[in-house]
Design a protein around this motif. Sequence first.
Motif, PDB file in Angstrom:
ATOM      1  N   ASP A   5       0.876  -1.179   0.000  1.00  0.00           N
ATOM      2  CA  ASP A   5       0.000   0.000   0.000  1.00  0.00           C
ATOM      3  C   ASP A   5       0.910   1.225   0.000  1.00  0.00           C
ATOM      4  OD1 ASP A   5      -1.723   2.077   0.420  1.00  0.00           O
ATOM      5  OD2 ASP A   5      -2.755   1.168   2.134  1.00  0.00           O
ATOM      6  N   MET A   6       0.982   1.909  -1.144  1.00  0.00           N
ATOM      7  CA  MET A   6       1.902   3.035  -1.293  1.00  0.00           C
ATOM      8  C   MET A   6       1.655   4.125  -0.254  1.00  0.00           C
ATOM      9  SD  MET A   6       4.124   2.658  -3.761  1.00  0.00           S
ATOM     10  CE  MET A   6       4.539   4.361  -4.128  1.00  0.00           C
ATOM     11  N   GLU A   7       0.386   4.313   0.155  1.00  0.00           N
ATOM     12  CA  GLU A   7       0.050   5.382   1.083  1.00  0.00           C
ATOM     13  C   GLU A   7       0.607   5.129   2.487  1.00  0.00           C
ATOM     14  OE1 GLU A   7      -1.305   8.148   0.046  1.00  0.00           O
ATOM     15  OE2 GLU A   7      -1.297   7.266  -1.970  1.00  0.00           O
ATOM     16  N   ARG A   8       0.955   3.879   2.772  1.00  0.00           N
ATOM     17  CA  ARG A   8       1.426   3.538   4.127  1.00  0.00           C
ATOM     18  C   ARG A   8       2.943   3.617   4.261  1.00  0.00           C
ATOM     19  NH1 ARG A   8      -1.485  -1.840   6.195  1.00  0.00           N
ATOM     20  NH2 ARG A   8      -0.310  -1.196   8.049  1.00  0.00           N
ATOM     21  N   LYS A  10       6.304   5.463   4.655  1.00  0.00           N
ATOM     22  CA  LYS A  10       6.669   6.772   5.213  1.00  0.00           C
ATOM     23  C   LYS A  10       8.190   6.944   5.249  1.00  0.00           C
ATOM     24  CE  LYS A  10       2.308   7.456   6.137  1.00  0.00           C
ATOM     25  NZ  LYS A  10       1.505   8.388   5.292  1.00  0.00           N
ATOM     26  N   LEU A  40      10.703   6.897  -2.237  1.00  0.00           N
ATOM     27  CA  LEU A  40       9.274   7.044  -2.503  1.00  0.00           C
ATOM     28  C   LEU A  40       9.030   7.620  -3.906  1.00  0.00           C
ATOM     29  CD1 LEU A  40       7.874   8.404   0.888  1.00  0.00           C
ATOM     30  CD2 LEU A  40       7.796   6.066   0.004  1.00  0.00           C
ATOM     31  N   ARG A  44       6.945   5.726  -6.828  1.00  0.00           N
ATOM     32  CA  ARG A  44       5.778   6.374  -7.441  1.00  0.00           C
ATOM     33  C   ARG A  44       5.941   6.506  -8.954  1.00  0.00           C
ATOM     34  NH1 ARG A  44       5.933  10.539  -2.571  1.00  0.00           N
ATOM     35  NH2 ARG A  44       4.522   9.466  -1.109  1.00  0.00           N
ATOM     36  N   TYR A  47       5.202   3.166 -10.264  1.00  0.00           N
ATOM     37  CA  TYR A  47       3.764   2.901 -10.085  1.00  0.00           C
ATOM     38  C   TYR A  47       2.954   3.587 -11.184  1.00  0.00           C
ATOM     39  CZ  TYR A  47      -0.596   2.121  -7.516  1.00  0.00           C
ATOM     40  OH  TYR A  47      -1.858   1.708  -7.148  1.00  0.00           O
TER      41      TYR A  47
END
Length: 359
Positions: A5-8, A10, A40, A44, A47
Amino acid sequence: MEKVDMERLKVGEKLSVSICCDFSYNVLLRQGTVIQQSHLEQLRKLYSKGVRFVMNDESGNDGLNLQILNQVTDEGVRRAYLDTYMVGKHLFENMKAGNPVNIKLAYEAVDLLVGQMLKSDSLLLQLASVRIIDDYTFSHMINAALYAAAFGCCLNKTPREINDLCLAGLLHDMGKAKIPAKILQKPGDLSAQEYEMIKNHPQYGYHELQKLKELNERVRQAALQHHERLDGSGYPNGLRAGEISLFARIIAIVDIYDALTSDRCYRDRMLPHESVEVLMADCSVDKLDARLVKQFLKNIALYPLETKVLLNNGKQGRVVKIHPDLPLRPVVELGEPEEGCLYIDLMQYPTLFISQILT
């Protein structure tokens, strides 16, 4: 494997597992990496191009004995072996499930493997001689690819031919994805009906590989014909000598050799010299191409350099020299360098022989 899960993710987080590409299993960020902003941004970017990621615990990697694999100090060799295993397993399981197969992944893995083979063939062949992968199906795929690539090099094939031979080794048993696991893994004798199902796997594989338009036809033919025999006794079509392609003759040899030197659910592995006797016996009754078998035995290091072995006198050592004309009688170093080593040339000691390959 769990999807990322890219949003998780950090900045400052330390990864407890590696982040890998979800289709090739190439490691993008290793376990223990502290995530930076640049990491990141790179993820991205990938992705946005359609690449997805999975979390992969490399310490328990899908049936791989990493304790052995991690002894390989050459990162390129280790990565090529691992990528080929992951891609081969991915293709097999997708074919088994009836899902689309991305053959480009196999081409990428084979390119990497052949590149490393040209640099470190002895080291890669060592990996084929020890038990790294628990599942025979996947172990056999990788080993056949390794032996086929090495054999192609020895036969002075073109780079394209070597890549296709390696790919043929990787894909030759894909038809087994259509055979029930309980039959493939049956420890006892197969019934007549079960054996007939097994004999259909080259046809099943050819049918599936025909769907992959990018695939060279000689790779498909190797999958279809690798159980054909020169005397017409093979299957699925009972072809005879001139009807069997060169690639299929080569894959037949590496297929038999690796099968004999591997542990199976119904028997223990044979030693290389015992397997050689089987290959030569098949030549004597015109089942295998005798010229190719002789080339295989002469050029492929059946006990690669640095292989740890046990002699029949109980002494342990490692192979330090191979006689090109007699690869089954290498020079073995006994003892540790700091203690003073003893070198035994098995050509000079006819009663001594290698009784076991040690991991």
